[in-house]
Design an enzyme around this catalytic site. Sequence first.
Site, PDB file in Angstrom:
ATOM      1  N   ASP A   1      17.718  39.812  99.037  1.00 45.90           N
ATOM      2  CA  ASP A   1      16.502  39.941  99.835  1.00 45.90           C
ATOM      3  C   ASP A   1      15.293  39.578  98.973  1.00 45.90           C
ATOM      4  OD1 ASP A   1      14.865  40.593 101.970  1.00 45.90           O
ATOM      5  OD2 ASP A   1      14.979  42.754 101.654  1.00 45.90           O
TER       6      ASP A   1
ATOM      7  N   GLU B   1      11.847  34.883  98.323  1.00 42.30           N
ATOM      8  CA  GLU B   1      11.010  33.711  98.600  1.00 42.30           C
ATOM      9  C   GLU B   1      10.371  33.108  97.334  1.00 42.30           C
ATOM     10  OE1 GLU B   1      12.046  35.871 101.931  1.00 42.30           O
ATOM     11  OE2 GLU B   1      10.795  36.647 100.326  1.00 42.30           O
TER      12      GLU B   1
END
Length: 926
Positions: A510, A513
């Site tokens: 997770d 980005e």
Amino acid sequence: MKSYQKLTTAQPAACRVEEEGAAPLPTGRGKLAPWWVGSGLLLVAVLLSTITVWVLRQVSGGWLGPTPPPKCLLVPESQRFDCYPERRVVVTQELCESRGCCFIQTPPPAEGKRGVPWCFYPPDFPSYTLESLNQTALGMVGLLVRREKAYYPRDIEKLRLDVEFETDTRLHIKITDAANPRYEVPLDVPRVMKRAENPVYSLNFSWDPFGVLLQRKATGAVLLNTTVAPLIFADQFLQISTSLPSKFLYGLGEHRDSFLHSLDWNTLTLWARDVSPTESFNLYGAHPFYLLMEEGGDAHGVFLLNSNAMEVALQPAPGLTWRTIGGVLDFYIFLGPDPNMVIQQYQQVIGFPAMPPLWALGFHLCRWGYGSSNETWQTVRAMRNYQIPQDAQWNDIDYMDGYRDFTLDSQKFASLPSLVQDLHKHGQHYVMILDPGISSTSPRGSYWPFDEGLRRGLFLNTTQGQPLIGQVWPGFTAFADFSNPDTHQWWLENLQHFYAHVPFDGLWIDMNEPSNFMDGSEDGCPPGDFDSPPYTPAVLGDSLAAKTVCASAKQKASVHYNLHNLYGLMEAKATASALIQIRGKRPFIISRSTFPSQGRYSGHWLGDNRSQWKDMYYSIPGLLSFSLFGIPLVGADICGFSGSTSEELCTRWTQLGAFYPFARNHNTQNEKAQDPTAFSPAARTAMKDVLLTRYSLLPFLYTLFHRAHLQGDTIARPLFFEFPRDVATWELDRQFLWGRSLLVTPVLEPGVDSVTGYLPQGTWYDFYTGSSVNSSGEMLKMSAPLEHLNLHIREGSILPTQKPGTTTEMTRGNPLRLIVALSSHATAWGDLFWDDGESLDTFEQGNYSYVVFNVTQNIFTSTVLHASTEATKVTIGTLSIFGVQKPPSKVLLNGQEKPFSYLDNQVLTVSDLGISLSQGFSLQWV
């Protein structure tokens, strides 16, 4: 005069171009004839445009300003390509004309829309000239020269054009600096050894101004025409535009949108960003690929292999503009002509997806906020108590000590090792979350992951060479540099240490980005062209550093400016390698951030959605888009992540989610529980029933994943992939298919007991009863009480199913039931891939069984094309044949009579077959 034009199949002669292989033209030849010349069109266009503008000026009281020059008035609104795309700037006539562009004000668009650009390119705006073009073994090489500077700094005067005719259906066009190397995406792509012999496309060029014109030979459709606007290639601003042959365009992720994109001045930004899925925002991943349906039902795809921040501007011409701020223009064009083939051809370049373990296709359960391993365990036990299928239990960050990776909260999660042992004892699996931000504040010597990463130099660095420090869940953090191969080894060692205590089965990566709770770093970002480039695409937050690290951060492979969109891919690659080394089995990884080729390493979930009906709808376009992107293992948080769900919403969402390729119910903290056991007996039963239906279909789903792994077939499939000539299917995104055979029509609205869905032309069979519906290609209203999900089998299909258990391990030992859906010609076909469900490379090593089923002339045959010992452990118990027009007098199994049943709805059933899957057989009804 140079001019930029829209070329359509009705205007093949409007542009003088050079055929592939032609000798270079002398200077001055090959120029485009203006699109308006001929039959007095120039005069008519000027008159009409002048009258229109005069009328608007009278109505507006003069606010539109002075009359533009005739060359500007000649450009229709829909074909105005934006010359001043900067956001947060009020474009004035002075600013626009300083760039040499046309300025015509139009009425302002609705709030949130871009609208017709006020500043746009005139027909004679300077561009590149194709100075030379020479043949190579694989295609052509050319030189492009710009003699007049454009308006962004560090214009590149000379460009190299490389064209490779890679296959008959794949064209590769690359434009880069002719004199200096530039950053290129470090992605392994196939290298061809010879030129395509019979391409289905013809490629031509405009020389002055330079333009690419690509046509499909069979239809003459113009797939690309880049002469519509100038090519701009500066160091940090690369732009190329093209006309499109239709308005039916899909892909270009990751965004929350309908599956079919609007071309109404719609800009899609690609820059990985941590934000809850919201319309118009750039989301977690970047996928610069689109699929376009052409008139008549052919399809093609275009992939820009570029990982820099970019935006794709769509306009109603129809037209498209690629705008990126680094790298090169490296295009692959896929000619299909079938949409399924386009996606297969795309994956031949980026790589086919990994074969998941069978348990990954079971039902997964998670929430943030279980509070303890004992509370997690209680949920698992409740699921078992109600005999609701579950294959994997997950934990979010609350299992960690202070939210630090590779640690365990010794108080609240002390029993986690025992829970994992219990899961394994029951044939279940455990998945945990990991984030790439490594806590940097622990006392020296007390937290090995940071200490060792620092010692080995494995973190992203500032421009000053020190670890860049941001803030994520544990507080101040450094960020692992997965572009460094040494980081992969460090990541493996950390996972090995944790696995010794908690033998996990899969990983959830997770925040990759990468996400950062501050913009850039604790010290902000330094001045310079990486963090403040000459042009910033329309990213959320108006800064490349918004909620992530500085673009100037140093990584082993390049600067973060180039690598940001690759961060999730690189972490997935490291994680897959580590899991293989630790467990020796197929890895299971779900990643939030993704990039082309990531299907080789991980699946994806659609992020932190909300418990709202519209979020449930938007999950379907999300599924279908990631099918295009070569990441078939995809799903959304069933029942919604944030907010509080309702029993009706969660029931309907579980019905839909049971047909996500990746099916997980996930919930946030401080909200009421939403696992199936938390609801009333009626809702709980409805959820259990649809999950059992999923488990019964696991042999079919697993075979679809094999076909995806082998050749790039899609799993969750848009209807138009199977019915490309049926234009009514092109906009459908409230239904989808599994493979070619199973149609899913979920309820997506509250308070209803019916659903309207489209059934393409042909015979469709109710999955549960076998009753048939003959459709002419129409919308049909179907009964849909709360406990029912509409499923239909397409005629001509054979679905392998199995008596469901509560885990995939229990299910795979049960007898198979083959469902035959006869076509109008009384034929059908299907197949089954079978292996041990977890070993690496079973197909590649021959450790599998593959069986083909076929029906013709009232004879069903099962043919074993490849066999392994696994197939001897399962039997075929039942054969159900839908659409048998007349009651049979007898049924023969390998020539021997067999009892059967036949119902009024034309369903023939033969039970108690007891035939090993490893044995071929035939069954005839007469």
